[in-house]
Design a protein around this motif. Structure first.
Motif, PDB file in Angstrom:
ATOM      1  N   UNK A 257       0.808  -1.212   0.000  1.00  0.00           N
ATOM      2  CA  UNK A 257       0.000   0.000   0.000  1.00  0.00           C
ATOM      3  C   UNK A 257       0.838   1.257   0.000  1.00  0.00           C
ATOM      4  N   UNK A 258       1.951   1.226   0.737  1.00  0.00           N
ATOM      5  CA  UNK A 258       2.838   2.386   0.781  1.00  0.00           C
ATOM      6  C   UNK A 258       3.437   2.668  -0.591  1.00  0.00           C
ATOM      7  N   UNK A 259       3.818   1.621  -1.294  1.00  0.00           N
ATOM      8  CA  UNK A 259       4.385   1.805  -2.629  1.00  0.00           C
ATOM      9  C   UNK A 259       3.332   2.335  -3.602  1.00  0.00           C
ATOM     10  N   UNK A 260       2.098   1.852  -3.493  1.00  0.00           N
ATOM     11  CA  UNK A 260       1.017   2.340  -4.354  1.00  0.00           C
ATOM     12  C   UNK A 260       0.711   3.807  -4.073  1.00  0.00           C
ATOM     13  N   UNK A 261       0.744   4.190  -2.813  1.00  0.00           N
ATOM     14  CA  UNK A 261       0.507   5.587  -2.459  1.00  0.00           C
ATOM     15  C   UNK A 261       1.613   6.482  -3.002  1.00  0.00           C
ATOM     16  N   UNK A 262       2.836   6.009  -2.915  1.00  0.00           N
ATOM     17  CA  UNK A 262       3.970   6.810  -3.395  1.00  0.00           C
ATOM     18  C   UNK A 262       3.865   7.054  -4.896  1.00  0.00           C
ATOM     19  N   UNK A 263       3.394   6.056  -5.626  1.00  0.00           N
ATOM     20  CA  UNK A 263       3.257   6.203  -7.072  1.00  0.00           C
ATOM     21  C   UNK A 263       2.067   7.090  -7.442  1.00  0.00           C
ATOM     22  N   UNK A 264       1.052   7.115  -6.558  1.00  0.00           N
ATOM     23  CA  UNK A 264      -0.183   7.819  -6.901  1.00  0.00           C
ATOM     24  C   UNK A 264      -0.199   9.258  -6.425  1.00  0.00           C
ATOM     25  N   UNK A 265       0.390   9.518  -5.248  1.00  0.00           N
ATOM     26  CA  UNK A 265       0.324  10.851  -4.659  1.00  0.00           C
ATOM     27  C   UNK A 265       1.735  11.414  -4.475  1.00  0.00           C
ATOM     28  N   UNK A 266       2.030  12.431  -5.228  1.00  0.00           N
ATOM     29  CA  UNK A 266       3.350  13.042  -5.117  1.00  0.00           C
ATOM     30  C   UNK A 266       3.545  13.741  -3.780  1.00  0.00           C
ATOM     31  N   UNK A 267       2.429  14.157  -3.133  1.00  0.00           N
ATOM     32  CA  UNK A 267       2.539  14.858  -1.851  1.00  0.00           C
ATOM     33  C   UNK A 267       3.038  13.947  -0.741  1.00  0.00           C
ATOM     34  N   UNK A 268       2.927  12.639  -0.939  1.00  0.00           N
ATOM     35  CA  UNK A 268       3.344  11.690   0.089  1.00  0.00           C
ATOM     36  C   UNK A 268       4.838  11.389  -0.012  1.00  0.00           C
ATOM     37  N   UNK A 269       5.455  11.673  -1.131  1.00  0.00           N
ATOM     38  CA  UNK A 269       6.844  11.269  -1.342  1.00  0.00           C
ATOM     39  C   UNK A 269       7.784  11.883  -0.311  1.00  0.00           C
ATOM     40  N   UNK A 270       7.490  13.094   0.122  1.00  0.00           N
ATOM     41  CA  UNK A 270       8.378  13.765   1.076  1.00  0.00           C
ATOM     42  C   UNK A 270       8.426  13.028   2.405  1.00  0.00           C
ATOM     43  N   UNK A 271       7.293  12.458   2.804  1.00  0.00           N
ATOM     44  CA  UNK A 271       7.224  11.749   4.079  1.00  0.00           C
ATOM     45  C   UNK A 271       7.360  10.233   3.919  1.00  0.00           C
ATOM     46  N   UNK A 272       7.533   9.773   2.694  1.00  0.00           N
ATOM     47  CA  UNK A 272       7.529   8.333   2.444  1.00  0.00           C
ATOM     48  C   UNK A 272       8.649   7.629   3.194  1.00  0.00           C
ATOM     49  N   UNK A 273       9.873   8.160   3.103  1.00  0.00           N
ATOM     50  CA  UNK A 273      11.016   7.529   3.749  1.00  0.00           C
ATOM     51  C   UNK A 273      10.852   7.540   5.271  1.00  0.00           C
ATOM     52  N   UNK A 274      10.351   8.640   5.814  1.00  0.00           N
ATOM     53  CA  UNK A 274      10.157   8.726   7.266  1.00  0.00           C
ATOM     54  C   UNK A 274       9.150   7.691   7.751  1.00  0.00           C
ATOM     55  N   UNK A 275       8.050   7.545   7.032  1.00  0.00           N
ATOM     56  CA  UNK A 275       7.025   6.581   7.440  1.00  0.00           C
ATOM     57  C   UNK A 275       7.538   5.150   7.319  1.00  0.00           C
ATOM     58  N   UNK A 276       8.261   4.860   6.228  1.00  0.00           N
ATOM     59  CA  UNK A 276       8.810   3.513   6.058  1.00  0.00           C
ATOM     60  C   UNK A 276       9.843   3.201   7.136  1.00  0.00           C
ATOM     61  N   UNK A 277      10.674   4.187   7.475  1.00  0.00           N
ATOM     62  CA  UNK A 277      11.684   3.977   8.513  1.00  0.00           C
ATOM     63  C   UNK A 277      11.021   3.711   9.862  1.00  0.00           C
TER      64      UNK A 277
END
Length: 303
Positions: A56-76
């Motif tokens: 789901x996290x990968x799908x969100x990253x591909x779909x919403x550019x606004x999430x990319x900034x926080x993507x690494x923090x959430x995954x970590x």
């Protein structure tokens, strides 16, 4: 006071460098894979949930550019929570908890005040919903809207605090604690309810902070209440004059060659001091968030 000083030194040593020595003092070889916990009721939900979240996290990253900034923090954050769950439920604490009440207390501490809030900070709900098939997502959204009022009641901080606090006290009652040590299915229920109610509690606090200006202040007060009642339980365990749990009173594989009463006192101190520090830090963070939200509101009014 002499015993408190001695046990406090043991707490610091245990949490920093002495875990390998503790393993060496037990009768079990925890480095052997036979001593790991391969219970499917433990690793299967963790594995499925992790794969589900990462999808789901990968799908969100591909779909919403606004999430990319926080993507690494959430995954970590999610990854650190998984590591904590591994140490608590798979190796080595699950096996150590069968011979030491102190190890059992560390296991509960990791589940309640470290892994649970980290998972909530990783914001798993959106990613998990995104990983569902599209038809299931629509059905879930419809059900979510219908249960809005009920969900609002169940996510009140006073509701989640009452349930979570009651579960902590109930499972540390000698009778139920002994049964959980002797029956694997009850042990699984113990961990599920402790961890589940902790997730529920931290979710309600985070939701309260986002929904109102003083929500973070309310959350800080409920965290303070949690600090007080867990500290009280830890103090009662620490100052008990005799072992409370027969299983550990008859164990001959206690860590650090402690007596059963000393092992119990160490467990009480762990609930009293390190858990209290975790709640204190969380309360401070909520209080700072409350002050920041009040400051932002004042700036908006001024300008």
């Amino acid at each position: 006071m002499r015993y408190l000083v001695r046990l406090s030194a043991i707490v610091i040593t245990y949490m920093s460098v002495a875990l390998p020595n503790a393993i060496a003092h037990t009768d079990t070889n925890l480095l052997s894979t036979q001593e790991w916990t391969f219970d499917p009721w433990v690793w299967l939900p963790i594995s499925i949930g992790s794969l589900w979240y990462f999808k789901g996290s990968w799908m969100l990253r591909k779909k919403r550019s606004s999430i990319r900034a926080n993507h690494l923090r959430l995954l970590t954050t999610f990854g650190v929570a998984l590591i904590i769950l591994f140490f608590a439920l798979i190796w080595p604490l699950d096996k150590l908890s069968t011979v030491s009440f102190a190890a059992h207390m560390i296991q509960h501490m990791l589940l309640i005040v470290i892994a649970a809030p980290l998972l909530i900070l990783a914001e798993p709900s959106v990613a998990l919903i995104m990983a569902l098939p599209q038809a299931w997502r629509r059905s879930f959204s419809a059900l979510h809207a219908r249960l809005r009022r009920i969900r609002r009641i169940f996510l009140l901080p006073q509701t989640t605090f009452t349930v979570h606090a009651a579960i902590i006290w109930i499972w540390h009652a000698p009778l139920l604690f002994e049964l959980a040590l002797h029956w694997q299915w009850m042990h699984a229920i113990e961990h599920f309810t402790l961890f589940g109610s902790a997730l529920w509690f931290w979710t309600s606090l985070k939701r309260a902070g986002r929904r109102s200006d003083d929500g973070y202040g309310v959350g800080a007060l409920w965290i303070l209440a949690m600090l007080i009642h867990t500290g009280l339980l830890g103090a009662l365990i620490t100052f008990a004059r005799q072992p409370l749990y027969v299983h550990y009173a008859t164990s001959d594989s206690l860590l650090f060659s402690l007596t059963p009463l000393e092992d119990q006192q160490l467990a009480g101190l762990l609930m009293w001091i390190p858990v209290g520090i975790c709640y204190l830090l969380a309360g401070i963070l909520f209080a700072l968030a409350w002050l920041k939200s009040a400051e932002d509101e004042d700036k908006q009014l001024f300008y």
